[in-house]
Design a protein around this motif. Structure first.
Motif, PDB file in Angstrom:
ATOM      1  N   GLU A  87     -12.157   1.803  19.910  1.00 28.22           N
ATOM      2  CA  GLU A  87     -11.158   1.402  20.731  1.00 28.22           C
ATOM      3  C   GLU A  87     -11.333   1.233  22.038  1.00 28.22           C
ATOM      4  O   GLU A  87     -10.620   0.124  22.407  1.00 28.22           O
ATOM      5  CB  GLU A  87      -9.998   2.122  20.127  1.00 28.22           C
ATOM      6  CG  GLU A  87      -9.419   2.400  18.764  1.00 28.22           C
ATOM      7  CD  GLU A  87      -9.013   0.733  18.127  1.00 28.22           C
ATOM      8  OE1 GLU A  87      -8.569  -0.021  19.105  1.00 28.22           O
ATOM      9  OE2 GLU A  87      -9.599   0.610  17.042  1.00 28.22           O
ATOM     10  N   LYS A 109     -13.806  -3.019  26.447  1.00 28.53           N
ATOM     11  CA  LYS A 109     -12.939  -3.513  25.144  1.00 28.53           C
ATOM     12  C   LYS A 109     -11.929  -2.292  25.249  1.00 28.53           C
ATOM     13  O   LYS A 109     -12.171  -1.112  25.135  1.00 28.53           O
ATOM     14  CB  LYS A 109     -13.762  -3.478  23.957  1.00 28.53           C
ATOM     15  CG  LYS A 109     -13.064  -3.533  22.597  1.00 28.53           C
ATOM     16  CD  LYS A 109     -14.042  -3.353  21.319  1.00 28.53           C
ATOM     17  CE  LYS A 109     -13.340  -3.475  20.164  1.00 28.53           C
ATOM     18  NZ  LYS A 109     -12.215  -2.596  19.845  1.00 28.53           N
ATOM     19  N   ASN A 111      -8.668  -1.668  22.661  1.00 28.31           N
ATOM     20  CA  ASN A 111      -8.228  -1.975  21.521  1.00 28.31           C
ATOM     21  C   ASN A 111      -8.644  -3.428  21.112  1.00 28.31           C
ATOM     22  O   ASN A 111      -9.595  -3.557  20.932  1.00 28.31           O
ATOM     23  CB  ASN A 111      -6.674  -1.835  21.319  1.00 28.31           C
ATOM     24  CG  ASN A 111      -6.131  -0.660  21.580  1.00 28.31           C
ATOM     25  OD1 ASN A 111      -6.683   0.528  21.176  1.00 28.31           O
ATOM     26  ND2 ASN A 111      -4.995  -0.250  22.516  1.00 28.31           N
ATOM     27  N   ASN A 112      -7.632  -4.396  21.032  1.00 29.80           N
ATOM     28  CA  ASN A 112      -8.080  -5.819  20.652  1.00 29.80           C
ATOM     29  C   ASN A 112      -8.351  -6.535  21.823  1.00 29.80           C
ATOM     30  O   ASN A 112      -8.273  -7.797  21.642  1.00 29.80           O
ATOM     31  CB  ASN A 112      -7.020  -6.385  19.726  1.00 29.80           C
ATOM     32  CG  ASN A 112      -5.676  -6.770  20.429  1.00 29.80           C
ATOM     33  OD1 ASN A 112      -5.333  -5.815  21.495  1.00 29.80           O
ATOM     34  ND2 ASN A 112      -4.804  -7.465  19.859  1.00 29.80           N
ATOM     35  N   VAL A 113      -8.537  -6.122  23.036  1.00 30.11           N
ATOM     36  CA  VAL A 113      -8.739  -6.999  24.168  1.00 30.11           C
ATOM     37  C   VAL A 113     -10.010  -6.519  24.995  1.00 30.11           C
ATOM     38  O   VAL A 113     -10.287  -5.512  25.132  1.00 30.11           O
ATOM     39  CB  VAL A 113      -7.609  -6.798  25.502  1.00 30.11           C
ATOM     40  CG1 VAL A 113      -7.808  -7.481  26.505  1.00 30.11           C
ATOM     41  CG2 VAL A 113      -6.154  -7.222  24.565  1.00 30.11           C
ATOM     42  N   ASN A 114     -10.807  -7.739  25.097  1.00 32.16           N
ATOM     43  CA  ASN A 114     -12.120  -7.630  25.785  1.00 32.16           C
ATOM     44  C   ASN A 114     -11.796  -8.318  27.413  1.00 32.16           C
ATOM     45  O   ASN A 114     -11.292  -9.462  27.267  1.00 32.16           O
ATOM     46  CB  ASN A 114     -13.180  -8.370  25.087  1.00 32.16           C
ATOM     47  CG  ASN A 114     -13.787  -7.712  23.868  1.00 32.16           C
ATOM     48  OD1 ASN A 114     -12.832  -7.196  23.200  1.00 32.16           O
ATOM     49  ND2 ASN A 114     -14.948  -7.432  23.817  1.00 32.16           N
ATOM     50  N   ILE A 142      -8.688 -11.815  23.425  1.00 27.06           N
ATOM     51  CA  ILE A 142      -7.715 -11.153  22.480  1.00 27.06           C
ATOM     52  C   ILE A 142      -8.316 -11.528  21.185  1.00 27.06           C
ATOM     53  O   ILE A 142      -8.136 -12.570  20.666  1.00 27.06           O
ATOM     54  CB  ILE A 142      -6.295 -11.695  22.868  1.00 27.06           C
ATOM     55  CG1 ILE A 142      -5.991 -11.503  24.306  1.00 27.06           C
ATOM     56  CG2 ILE A 142      -5.207 -11.083  21.925  1.00 27.06           C
ATOM     57  CD1 ILE A 142      -4.744 -12.016  24.813  1.00 27.06           C
ATOM     58  N   HIS A 143      -8.279 -10.466  20.460  1.00 29.79           N
ATOM     59  CA  HIS A 143      -8.775 -10.501  19.046  1.00 29.79           C
ATOM     60  C   HIS A 143      -7.527 -10.364  18.148  1.00 29.79           C
ATOM     61  O   HIS A 143      -6.998  -9.345  18.149  1.00 29.79           O
ATOM     62  CB  HIS A 143      -9.721  -9.430  18.517  1.00 29.79           C
ATOM     63  CG  HIS A 143     -10.999  -9.291  19.375  1.00 29.79           C
ATOM     64  ND1 HIS A 143     -12.185 -10.076  19.086  1.00 29.79           N
ATOM     65  CD2 HIS A 143     -11.539  -8.913  20.517  1.00 29.79           C
ATOM     66  CE1 HIS A 143     -13.026 -10.029  19.869  1.00 29.79           C
ATOM     67  NE2 HIS A 143     -12.640  -9.220  20.962  1.00 29.79           N
ATOM     68  N   LEU A 144      -7.011 -11.250  17.251  1.00 31.48           N
ATOM     69  CA  LEU A 144      -6.111 -11.287  16.616  1.00 31.48           C
ATOM     70  C   LEU A 144      -6.310 -10.604  15.251  1.00 31.48           C
ATOM     71  O   LEU A 144      -7.507 -10.810  14.773  1.00 31.48           O
ATOM     72  CB  LEU A 144      -5.361 -12.730  16.549  1.00 31.48           C
ATOM     73  CG  LEU A 144      -5.016 -13.387  17.799  1.00 31.48           C
ATOM     74  CD1 LEU A 144      -4.642 -14.852  17.612  1.00 31.48           C
ATOM     75  CD2 LEU A 144      -3.861 -12.589  18.509  1.00 31.48           C
ATOM     76  N   PRO A 145      -5.483 -10.107  14.595  1.00 25.19           N
ATOM     77  CA  PRO A 145      -5.682  -9.482  12.915  1.00 25.19           C
ATOM     78  C   PRO A 145      -5.955 -10.788  12.219  1.00 25.19           C
ATOM     79  O   PRO A 145      -5.482 -11.817  12.372  1.00 25.19           O
ATOM     80  CB  PRO A 145      -4.431  -8.798  12.773  1.00 25.19           C
ATOM     81  CG  PRO A 145      -3.302  -9.203  13.875  1.00 25.19           C
ATOM     82  CD  PRO A 145      -4.082  -9.944  14.978  1.00 25.19           C
TER      83      PRO A 145
END
Length: 159
Positions: A87, A109, A111-114, A142-145
């Motif tokens: 994470e 990185k 969570n879902n943000v690099n 931003i990695h979306l589900p």
């Protein structure tokens, strides 16, 4: 075009052709002014070395008319989450753009943000002018589900 995925390994390869139909683009209504096709080939690989270490490598080739660009490089990631969840990962690496620049990279990185930062370092000085333009780049991803069960995407030009 191609994707291979396991728990510890990802590989992607793709090809693209931009301006496939050579569209007209002109301010002066000149029918002979057309965009030239651009060809792109790319490859990406990610590998989980251990609970703490990840490696990412990628390359891209682009050609449009007589101009071409080749870039390749990679980064090593260290999981700093404390629980091996990946994470929170700290990345460091570098890429090389053929006969142009090397650009080191640091990133994080969470969570879902690099978030990443690069800077161009000249690697090829032939024909370099007295004033050269180099850049610093800040990237945010931003990695979306993943979305499932949404059905087909409607085509906007079909009834």
């Amino acid at each position: 075009v191609y994707n291979y995925h396991t728990d510890n390994f990802d590989f992607d390869a793709g090809v693209a052709v931009h301006n496939l139909n050579s569209p007209q683009q002109t301010f002066f209504n000149d029918p002979n002014q057309r965009l030239i096709k651009k060809y792109v080939v790319n490859m990406n690989m990610s590998y989980v070395i251990s609970d703490l270490l990840l490696v990412n490598m990628n390359s891209i080739f682009q050609q449009q008319s007589k101009s071409s660009l080749i870039t390749a490089g990679g980064s090593l990631g260290i999981d700093i989450s404390g629980d091996f969840s990946r994470e929170k990962v700290l990345f460091a690496g570098a890429w090389y753009r053929y006969q142009d620049v090397v650009y080191p990279y640091i990133g994080m990185k969470y969570n879902n943000v690099n978030v990443g930062l690069t800077y161009d370092i000249p690697a090829y000085t032939k024909n370099m002018g007295a004033l050269s333009m180099y850049s610093t780049e800040l990237s945010v991803i931003i990695h979306l589900p993943a979305q499932t069960g949404l059905g087909p995407v409607p085509c906007p030009w079909k009834p």
